[in-house]
Scaffold this active site. Structure first.
Site, PDB file in Angstrom:
ATOM      1  N   ASP A  22       7.452   7.282  16.947  1.00 29.65           N
ATOM      2  CA  ASP A  22       7.497   6.227  15.937  1.00 29.65           C
ATOM      3  C   ASP A  22       8.707   5.332  16.212  1.00 29.65           C
ATOM      4  O   ASP A  22       9.650   5.726  16.922  1.00 29.65           O
ATOM      5  CB  ASP A  22       7.594   6.858  14.551  1.00 29.65           C
ATOM      6  CG  ASP A  22       7.575   5.829  13.437  1.00 29.65           C
ATOM      7  OD1 ASP A  22       6.663   4.985  13.423  1.00 29.65           O
ATOM      8  OD2 ASP A  22       8.485   5.847  12.598  1.00 29.65           O
ATOM      9  N   ASP A  24      10.460   2.485  13.634  1.00 27.61           N
ATOM     10  CA  ASP A  24      11.399   2.366  12.517  1.00 27.61           C
ATOM     11  C   ASP A  24      11.745   3.739  11.967  1.00 27.61           C
ATOM     12  O   ASP A  24      10.859   4.498  11.559  1.00 27.61           O
ATOM     13  CB  ASP A  24      10.791   1.494  11.401  1.00 27.61           C
ATOM     14  CG  ASP A  24      10.866   0.015  11.731  1.00 27.61           C
ATOM     15  OD1 ASP A  24      11.920  -0.431  12.206  1.00 27.61           O
ATOM     16  OD2 ASP A  24       9.867  -0.692  11.527  1.00 27.61           O
ATOM     17  N   ASP A 220       9.521  10.033  11.389  1.00 30.42           N
ATOM     18  CA  ASP A 220      10.467  10.240  10.296  1.00 30.42           C
ATOM     19  C   ASP A 220       9.785  10.329   8.946  1.00 30.42           C
ATOM     20  O   ASP A 220      10.405  10.731   7.964  1.00 30.42           O
ATOM     21  CB  ASP A 220      11.502   9.103  10.251  1.00 30.42           C
ATOM     22  CG  ASP A 220      10.871   7.783   9.848  1.00 30.42           C
ATOM     23  OD1 ASP A 220       9.915   7.341  10.540  1.00 30.42           O
ATOM     24  OD2 ASP A 220      11.295   7.189   8.845  1.00 30.42           O
TER      25      ASP A 220
END
Length: 337
Positions: A22, A24, A220
């Site tokens: 991922d 961001d 995240d």
């Protein structure tokens, strides 16, 4: 359904042939680097791990994403980027024939992907689109959302690139595509299909493109990155540098649980000890321990907190929840990795 932590006696980078990373909250935050991200990914690549950056952001072209990563000392080619725009276009093609009209509400990346899939991009509900493709873009206005609502109310198939309610930026969390999609849903009462995480569509596209056999998802957000990993049957590493906290992981439902937990991307280069059940209900990991007693999570208090406390707490809380005796959320503190 149950889901437990997994263990690795060697570095994760050596156990997998492809990392689906991922952006961001993992590789960067807004336009800022995340500590240890660049050097960890570089070292993982040097150890033979291939990388594909998988993002729910559909507003940008893969070339632009690759350029940003390269500028943050993570050298990346455009073909190492998989965006929700590409997944959205692939989903549209499952029902639409070449040349079908699609009203695109989003950025350049989504328009390019839809056109590249052989579909005709239109700009108005008056063009009688067969579908609406909606993705995040900073310049979207009320008139864009209204045009989407008119088309969906008229029978167009509504496909969202993703449904993330929030978007992490350098200043905090801003409304994400899911929040903007919600405006169209509120106006029409029609729930869209979604191509982005937590759907495993992007992961499967990336794995197939790379010909990988042992992929690993790194994210995240439990509700998108790691939920998508679970849905796709791919092991997932939750890094604590973005949206979902260690406390969130401890309280996670089975479909959101990661296989591995790490403080940051250095976790790719480290073994992951597996928590074990000990006496009196304790779960231990590298000398740290946690248990659930009468609905309360208890932690040992020896030394500073660390990632092994998080792992032990996850094991204890998940075991209790799966046995029907979950820890009350009020008893789970914020944990520091």
């Amino acid at each position: 359904m149950t889901a437990s932590l997994s263990g690795s006696t060697g570095p994760l980078a050596a156990a997998h042939d492809l990392a689906l990373v991922d952006l961001d909250g993992v590789a960067y935050k807004g336009h800022l680097p995340i500590p240890h991200a660049a050097e960890s990914l570089t070292a993982a690549r040097a150890a033979g791990l291939r990388l594909v950056f998988v993002t729910n952001n559909a507003s940008r072209e893969p070339e632009e994403v690759a350029g940003q990563l390269t500028g943050l000392d993570i050298p990346t080619d455009a073909d190492e980027v998989m965006t929700a725009a590409q997944a959205c276009a692939a989903l549209l093609r499952t029902r639409l024939e070449p040349g079908a009209r699609v009203l695109v509400v989003g950025g350049a990346g989504l328009r390019t992907a839809v056109a590249g899939a052989g579909l005709t991009v239109v700009d108005s509900a008056d063009d009688a689109p067969d579908a609406v493709a909606q993705g995040y873009a900073t310049g979207l206005a009320w008139s864009d959302l209204a045009e989407a609502a008119y088309a969906v109310a008229g029978g167009a198939w509504h496909v969202a690139s993703n449904l993330d309610l929030s978007l992490p930026t350098a200043r905090g969390f801003a409304p994400g595509n899911g929040a903007l999609v919600g405006a169209v849903v509120a106006a029409t009462g029609v729930e869209p299909d979604s191509a982005g995480k937590p759907s495993p569509t992007m992961y499967r596209l990336a794995v197939d493109r790379a010909g990988a056999e042992r992929p690993l998802v790194i994210g995240d957000r439990l509700d998108t990155d790691l939920a998508g990993a679970r849905a796709g049957g791919i092991p997932g590493l939750h890094v604590l540098t973005g949206v979902s906290t260690a406390r969130d992981a401890v309280l996670a439902e089975p479909g959101l649980r990661p296989d591995f937990v790490g403080a940051d991307l250095r976790a790719l280069l480290e073994p992951h000890p597996l928590p074990e059940r000990s006496t009196d209900g304790w779960w231990t990991c590298e000398g740290r321990a946690a248990r659930v007693v009468d609905g309360a999570l208890e932690l040992d208090r020896r030394g500073p907190q660390g990632i092994d406390v998080v792992r032990a707490a996850c094991a204890a809380a998940w075991d209790a929840a799966d046995r029907g005796a979950p820890a009350a959320a009020s008893t789970v503190p914020e944990l520091r990795a």
